[in-house]
Design a protein around this motif. Structure first.
Motif, PDB file in Angstrom:
ATOM      1  N   ALA A   1      17.569  19.028  32.789  1.00  0.00           N
ATOM      2  CA  ALA A   1      17.993  20.608  33.153  1.00  0.00           C
ATOM      3  C   ALA A   1      16.905  21.354  33.896  1.00  0.00           C
ATOM      4  O   ALA A   1      15.837  21.153  33.463  1.00  0.00           O
ATOM      5  N   GLY A   2      17.122  22.000  34.857  1.00  0.00           N
ATOM      6  CA  GLY A   2      16.696  22.984  35.444  1.00  0.00           C
ATOM      7  C   GLY A   2      16.391  24.134  34.450  1.00  0.00           C
ATOM      8  O   GLY A   2      17.512  24.560  34.044  1.00  0.00           O
ATOM      9  N   ALA A   3      15.431  24.795  34.644  1.00  0.00           N
ATOM     10  CA  ALA A   3      15.069  25.935  33.537  1.00  0.00           C
ATOM     11  C   ALA A   3      15.814  27.258  33.835  1.00  0.00           C
ATOM     12  O   ALA A   3      15.910  28.037  33.179  1.00  0.00           O
ATOM     13  N   GLN A   4      16.150  27.393  35.114  1.00  0.00           N
ATOM     14  CA  GLN A   4      16.206  28.728  35.673  1.00  0.00           C
ATOM     15  C   GLN A   4      17.825  29.422  35.392  1.00  0.00           C
ATOM     16  O   GLN A   4      18.227  30.186  36.057  1.00  0.00           O
ATOM     17  N   LYS A   5      18.628  28.501  34.610  1.00  0.00           N
ATOM     18  CA  LYS A   5      19.900  29.237  33.862  1.00  0.00           C
ATOM     19  C   LYS A   5      19.963  29.622  32.874  1.00  0.00           C
ATOM     20  O   LYS A   5      20.136  30.827  32.591  1.00  0.00           O
ATOM     21  N   ASN A   6      19.804  28.803  31.715  1.00  0.00           N
ATOM     22  CA  ASN A   6      19.798  29.229  30.427  1.00  0.00           C
ATOM     23  C   ASN A   6      18.428  28.906  29.707  1.00  0.00           C
ATOM     24  O   ASN A   6      18.619  29.091  28.390  1.00  0.00           O
ATOM     25  N   MET A   7      17.499  28.375  30.324  1.00  0.00           N
ATOM     26  CA  MET A   7      16.172  28.168  29.601  1.00  0.00           C
ATOM     27  C   MET A   7      15.229  28.951  30.209  1.00  0.00           C
ATOM     28  O   MET A   7      13.966  28.933  29.332  1.00  0.00           O
ATOM     29  N   GLY A   8      15.009  29.724  31.272  1.00  0.00           N
ATOM     30  CA  GLY A   8      13.905  30.544  31.451  1.00  0.00           C
ATOM     31  C   GLY A   8      13.991  30.869  33.112  1.00  0.00           C
ATOM     32  O   GLY A   8      15.012  31.331  33.739  1.00  0.00           O
ATOM     33  N   ILE A   9      12.654  30.379  33.632  1.00  0.00           N
ATOM     34  CA  ILE A   9      12.756  30.587  35.211  1.00  0.00           C
ATOM     35  C   ILE A   9      12.486  29.501  35.700  1.00  0.00           C
ATOM     36  O   ILE A   9      12.233  28.295  35.221  1.00  0.00           O
ATOM     37  N   ALA A  10      12.502  29.564  37.274  1.00  0.00           N
ATOM     38  CA  ALA A  10      12.357  28.359  38.191  1.00  0.00           C
ATOM     39  C   ALA A  10      11.180  27.667  38.034  1.00  0.00           C
ATOM     40  O   ALA A  10      10.105  28.650  37.697  1.00  0.00           O
ATOM     41  N   GLY A  11      11.081  26.314  38.446  1.00  0.00           N
ATOM     42  CA  GLY A  11       9.698  25.841  38.517  1.00  0.00           C
ATOM     43  C   GLY A  11       9.637  24.526  37.306  1.00  0.00           C
ATOM     44  O   GLY A  11       8.798  23.999  37.459  1.00  0.00           O
ATOM     45  N   LEU A  12      10.590  24.660  36.600  1.00  0.00           N
ATOM     46  CA  LEU A  12      10.296  23.972  35.326  1.00  0.00           C
ATOM     47  C   LEU A  12      11.715  23.034  35.438  1.00  0.00           C
ATOM     48  O   LEU A  12      12.740  23.300  35.534  1.00  0.00           O
TER      49      LEU A  12
ATOM     50  N   ILE B   1       7.021  27.264  31.268  1.00  0.00           N
ATOM     51  CA  ILE B   1       6.673  26.755  29.821  1.00  0.00           C
ATOM     52  C   ILE B   1       6.691  27.798  28.965  1.00  0.00           C
ATOM     53  O   ILE B   1       7.319  27.715  27.794  1.00  0.00           O
ATOM     54  N   TYR B   2       5.991  28.643  29.291  1.00  0.00           N
ATOM     55  CA  TYR B   2       5.617  29.798  28.364  1.00  0.00           C
ATOM     56  C   TYR B   2       6.772  30.527  28.212  1.00  0.00           C
ATOM     57  O   TYR B   2       7.376  30.991  27.097  1.00  0.00           O
ATOM     58  N   VAL B   3       7.379  31.037  29.345  1.00  0.00           N
ATOM     59  CA  VAL B   3       8.579  31.694  29.209  1.00  0.00           C
ATOM     60  C   VAL B   3       9.823  31.093  28.552  1.00  0.00           C
ATOM     61  O   VAL B   3      10.545  31.382  27.649  1.00  0.00           O
ATOM     62  N   LEU B   4      10.000  29.561  28.431  1.00  0.00           N
ATOM     63  CA  LEU B   4      10.866  28.712  27.798  1.00  0.00           C
ATOM     64  C   LEU B   4      10.594  28.855  26.285  1.00  0.00           C
ATOM     65  O   LEU B   4      11.495  28.984  25.553  1.00  0.00           O
ATOM     66  N   GLY B   5       9.308  29.052  25.976  1.00  0.00           N
ATOM     67  CA  GLY B   5       9.273  29.137  24.543  1.00  0.00           C
ATOM     68  C   GLY B   5       9.568  30.605  24.038  1.00  0.00           C
ATOM     69  O   GLY B   5      10.249  30.474  22.873  1.00  0.00           O
ATOM     70  N   LEU B   6       9.493  31.551  25.067  1.00  0.00           N
ATOM     71  CA  LEU B   6       9.899  32.977  24.452  1.00  0.00           C
ATOM     72  C   LEU B   6      11.622  32.908  24.393  1.00  0.00           C
ATOM     73  O   LEU B   6      11.988  33.409  23.492  1.00  0.00           O
TER      74      LEU B   6
END
Length: 361
Positions: free
Chosen positions: A193-204, A245-250
């Protein structure tokens, strides 16, 4: 709602939970008395390794990931995986792809560069309104893997079952519905998964892959596309996308604090049902997807004509909403109502839809 914030219905990058944004803001200049921002930290420092390890542990907890799966944090988003997957997993040169939308089509096109790619189903004949039933799938028993996209953001369709592939590993692009509901990770050989939809911000990009599938690979794969190299180095062969990754953790902390994926699923179903119930009882708006295949993440519909579609989008912006314009390949309206979209936001959209219909019949 925080002053001056709009209801952002973007398909991605998407709206984030306000508590997450507030925590990011509070920690921006000085993370936990470290004297620096997370963006400034060495990825190998003790402060950052704590963030990294806690994020991995929370992802494993929230998704209930079995011990025989590796969690990889990779740059390049989901699209880079369109190439990386066949390079690593195309063991015998054969793979089956199920095309239910734009991104699964792109994934198949990319995979064809590397081997014998069989299209097990192609939904383009009905403009991707439908998710195939088991009987509609033409699967090969000797394929290395079967690829599918679990939720189609552009067309508003979503898989409601896991297909029977006779033991062939399923590789699933879950960019737009991961963390929206409980899933059984063991049903899949790999989830990405790309993170920028339900997991956080773009780039991950997040990859969850069964260990046995990445033990062997071809020798000529670029090093940053070797799953086992990334796994062996715990996603730190080079500098990972640290802030993402930090934003995903939050985000994971926020989901966990609310009660986990069962609670998320209930909230998401409630939001989607409000819109679909109304869409089903009006002749003014027309939904794109078949009723049995509707996404609870992306609600797609059209007004009676393109001029009204454009008027709807323009007036919705004035009413405090943004990014409701449908993708150019479908047109109309698209409301992406990911985890972070509040019930209040959906109720605001619903009230606007009713008012717009009354004024434009």
């Amino acid at each position: 709602m925080t002053q001056k914030r709009v209801y952002n219905f973007s398909a991605g990058p998407s709206t984030l939970p306000v508590p997450v944004l507030e925590k990011v803001a509070a920690q921006m200049l000085n993370y936990k008395d470290s004297g620096m921002s997370v963006m400034e930290m060495s990825h190998r420092s003790s402060s950052y390794l704590e963030i990294f390890n806690e994020t991995k542990a929370l992802l494993k907890k929230v998704l209930n990931i079995p011990d025989n799966y590796k969690i990889l944090f990779i740059q390049g988003g989901a699209t880079q995986q369109f190439s990386t997957i066949p390079l690593n997993l195309l063991k015998n040169g054969k793979a089956d792809y199920i095309i239910t939308g734009a991104f699964s089509k792109k994934a198949a096109q990319e995979a064809k560069k590397f081997g014998d790619i069989h299209i097990a189903y192609d939904g383009s004949v009905n403009n991707f309104k439908h998710i195939p039933t088991q009987d509609e799938l033409d699967l090969r028993e000797d394929a290395s893997y079967v690829h599918l996209c679990a939720n189609n953001t552009i067309y508003g369709t979503e898989w409601k079952y896991v297909p029977d592939t006779k033991g062939v590993p399923i590789v699933a692009d879950m960019s737009s519905n991961i963390l929206s509901k409980p899933i059984r990770v063991a049903d899949y050989g790999m989830i990405y998964a790309g993170a920028q939809k339900n997991m956080g911000i773009a780039g991950l990009g997040v990859v969850i892959v069964r260990e046995d599938l990445i033990q062997d690979h071809k020798e000529n794969i670029p090093v940053l596309m070797e799953y086992n190299t990334i796994a062996d180095n715990d996603s730190m062969y080079n500098t990972p996308p640290t802030f993402s990754i930090y934003v995903l953790g939050l985000v994971l902390e926020w989901i966990d604090s609310l009660g986990g994926l069962e609670v998320m699923q209930k909230k998401n179903q409630e939001k989607a049902q409000l819109l679909y119930d109304y869409l089903d009882q009006t002749d003014f708006y027309q939904t794109h997807s078949d009723a049995d295949n509707r996404s609870i993440m992306n609600v797609t519909f059209t007004c009676p004509n393109k001029d009204l579609d454009a008027k709807f989008v323009k007036e919705s912006i004035a009413a405090g909403m943004s990014n409701l314009k449908g993708h150019r390949s479908v047109g109309g309206i698209r409301a992406s109502i990911y985890n972070a979209m509040s019930l209040e936001g959906v109720e605001t959209l619903l009230a606007f839809m009713k008012k717009f219909e009354e004024e434009n019949k």
